[in-house]
Design a protein around this motif. Sequence first.
Motif, PDB file in Angstrom:
ATOM      1  N   GLU A 121       0.794  -0.987  -0.236  1.00 30.15           N
ATOM      2  CA  GLU A 121       0.020   0.043   0.599  1.00 30.15           C
ATOM      3  C   GLU A 121       0.744   1.260   0.207  1.00 30.15           C
ATOM      4  N   MET A 122       2.062   1.384   0.496  1.00 28.23           N
ATOM      5  CA  MET A 122       2.568   2.567  -0.163  1.00 28.23           C
ATOM      6  C   MET A 122       3.411   2.217  -1.489  1.00 28.23           C
ATOM      7  N   ARG A 123       3.245   1.748  -2.670  1.00 28.98           N
ATOM      8  CA  ARG A 123       3.417   1.947  -3.769  1.00 28.98           C
ATOM      9  C   ARG A 123       2.857   3.118  -4.332  1.00 28.98           C
ATOM     10  N   PRO A 124       1.323   2.458  -4.143  1.00 24.35           N
ATOM     11  CA  PRO A 124      -0.150   3.750  -4.923  1.00 24.35           C
ATOM     12  C   PRO A 124       0.306   5.113  -4.496  1.00 24.35           C
ATOM     13  N   LEU A 125       1.161   5.243  -3.227  1.00 23.00           N
ATOM     14  CA  LEU A 125       1.367   6.912  -2.209  1.00 23.00           C
ATOM     15  C   LEU A 125       1.871   7.593  -3.345  1.00 23.00           C
ATOM     16  N   MET A 126       3.444   6.716  -4.548  1.00 24.88           N
ATOM     17  CA  MET A 126       4.108   7.275  -5.159  1.00 24.88           C
ATOM     18  C   MET A 126       3.997   7.525  -6.664  1.00 24.88           C
ATOM     19  N   THR A 127       2.080   7.597  -6.539  1.00 26.47           N
ATOM     20  CA  THR A 127       1.707   8.140  -8.098  1.00 26.47           C
ATOM     21  C   THR A 127       0.708   8.668  -8.181  1.00 26.47           C
TER      22      THR A 127
END
Lengths: 177, 391, 213
Positions: free
Chosen positions: C68-74
């Motif tokens: 769920e940290m990956r969507p924060l970078m988008t």
Amino acid sequence: MHKLYENLGKIIPLGEMTLQRANLAFITLDRRYLRSALHHLRDVEGYSHLVLLTAVDWLEEDVFQLTYLLSNRTADMDVGLRVMLPRENASMDSIHDIWPTAATYQRELREMFGIDFPGSPRVNEEFILEGWQEIPPYRRDFDTKKYSEENFAHREGRVTKDPASHMKELLYPDRGQ
Amino acid sequence: MNYQPDRSKYPAKKADGTLDIDLTSGKYLKLWHGPNHPGITGNMSVELTVCGDEVVEGKVHVGYLHRGFEKLMERRSFIQCFPIVCRICVPEPDFNEYCYAAAIEELSGVVVPERAHWIRTMILEMGRINSYLMYLGGQAGALGQGVIGQWTTYVRDLMLDRFEELTGARIYHMFILPGGVRDDLPEGFKDRLEATLKEVDAVLKDVYDVMFKNAVFKRRSIGVGYIDPAWVDEYGITGPNARAAGVAKDVRKDQPYLVYDQLDFEPVVDHGSDIYTRADVRRRDVAMSVDLLRQILAKMPNEGPVMAKLPNVLHWQIPRGETYIRGECSRGEYGFYLVTDGSRFPRRVNVRGPSYTHAMTLLERMIVNTNISDIAALMVSLHTYPPEIER
Amino acid sequence: MKEELEKRVVKGPDGFEFTVEPLQDYYCAEAPRAHLPVYSKIVEGLFNWARAESIWILGFGTGCGAIEMRPLMTPRFDAYRFGIQWRPTPRQANLLMISGYLSTKTLKRAIRAYEQMQSPKYVVGLGSCTINGGMYWDSYNTIKKLDDYMPVDLFIAGCMPRPEALLAGFNDLKKIIKADKAEGANKYAENFDWYKANQKSVIKDWDMPDYNW
């Protein structure tokens, strides 16, 4: 499936067969005949894919059951070979020369169950656990809850309820004990 | 690749087949492509011995994510295992639920209604698209193209919105239970899912134009990371890794489960067996999944129960038996081996994840003689995920 | 202990022999120090504002929460507009996010990464596994209470917390930093022996120096 049992039974003595589905059967055999069974299944019958190699701990009967699951992709058939080992000093011949990928499964069984596979590459190295000093954790006599309570600090205030008695109190509060 | 390394510095083999590496000789350097690294998929590490720029030996270390699932499941009753079982494989959690539920149904004799089979297949295909989209972002990112990850993660978020609408949660759904699925499709779900599939189509086209036609990507990935087709059976390679080597291995076609025998598709097979071909096979797999989803939405029966009647799950005892249920997840063959002994708890659950065979012996074999800068791309192209190796 | 960490005699390329003891020679032998505020309140307020508005996270996906940290970078959730970035090495980061459960093997590496970060540094525990063990409460390999091993400034509950919950958590962390209450690094330095004793009680094969600076 029965035809496979007959063909295999002509070469080596077999134990009982459990037919789980039309295309999945489990055959018990003695550990001395395992390698010839594997060679026959792989080279003659076409079971070329080793799906998994795992162990089941039957503590009450004092045996480890090793399951070698093979699969024939083109004919859609699976066969599981069951080998029973005594729990004391369990060890089994390695099959990493038949399937190189079996080395990983054997490393895991050595660490988690304590079943030795002499000759398998890197079998005595630590695989998943680091600095583990207790008995191999997947054995039935290892109590994971007790180990966790003794070795790790827990936060206070956690409440655990048995689901059956909790639902009974919730739905039928006026019924007695 | 025209670069020819100086093999005179390479170590000889000892009598037992291991390499004779003298770490004090000053020729070799030990590096950890370690757990804290942007170039690995998840949390595992590779201990490399390099000679200059080339890797001479690699040892894979896993276990950073070990929670002891198989031991924990022996302490929980069958229905209590469901919240925990979907966390075994993090990017595609529905597969765990499906395999475990199907194993319980087979051993206890529960019959799943027809519509539930279709909904389960739909969920599995949606999960597959999510996993592949994340892979495409990772593969491009490992070779330097960060923008693909932004696009595909965005479309994956749109898919997660559909999951949230259907099941209530983004990542861990706990929707597939023994007996069927938890609930029926909401009103208008099919139209919204079709709109999301159009977004997936659009992003696939963009990804093809930007990533697969890019000269740098092609130069760095064609010819790198070769898997010999003869290794497929020796090392237990399944899924797109095997299909890119020319072996048409797809569980959905060879050993069909759920409703795949009623759907019309052909597994995507190619012959290049390098990083580029594996990425291309997976991209075409996404297009095939989108097509399968459209077929499922068209052919699904419109009405019907979605959950069979179960006995009291808190006191459910399943007679003694063992079974193995497999499925084709986005990385390869995923399977659950379940042994029951007549009590309220499972006796033994063993999860066979595809990365178990890909990331251990196969990676250690493939990593020899690669350049350090290609390792990240190689690991991502095998599409390994450590949680299913050590569970 | 691994052979490369033992004390041994090494022969250099020019024939000169010398003893090497890796765990002593390559690491700092002192314990960490607490860095208390020295400037006036206004200047410290400015520094805290700057620290809060540029939180750089160490990109170490320790558990489930990394997904769920990956969507924060988008661009959809976009943590970059808050000044939050992901950095690959500990020396460049000032927030360590423990995303989910920690097995003892990862705890050793997380401690190493935390001690290599420069003060002032913060720790955020993501998910309920860091709070009380979560659903792995009876597992033999995961830790149950993160703030026994590392000083935690903020816990974000959930399993997994949504990206919006993460952004709300970052907002709370900023408020804590600006109010001068984010004293995790100083607390670690002052109670160093207590933390080290807790860490050594779960990590059975300690082959690192005590302070990995």
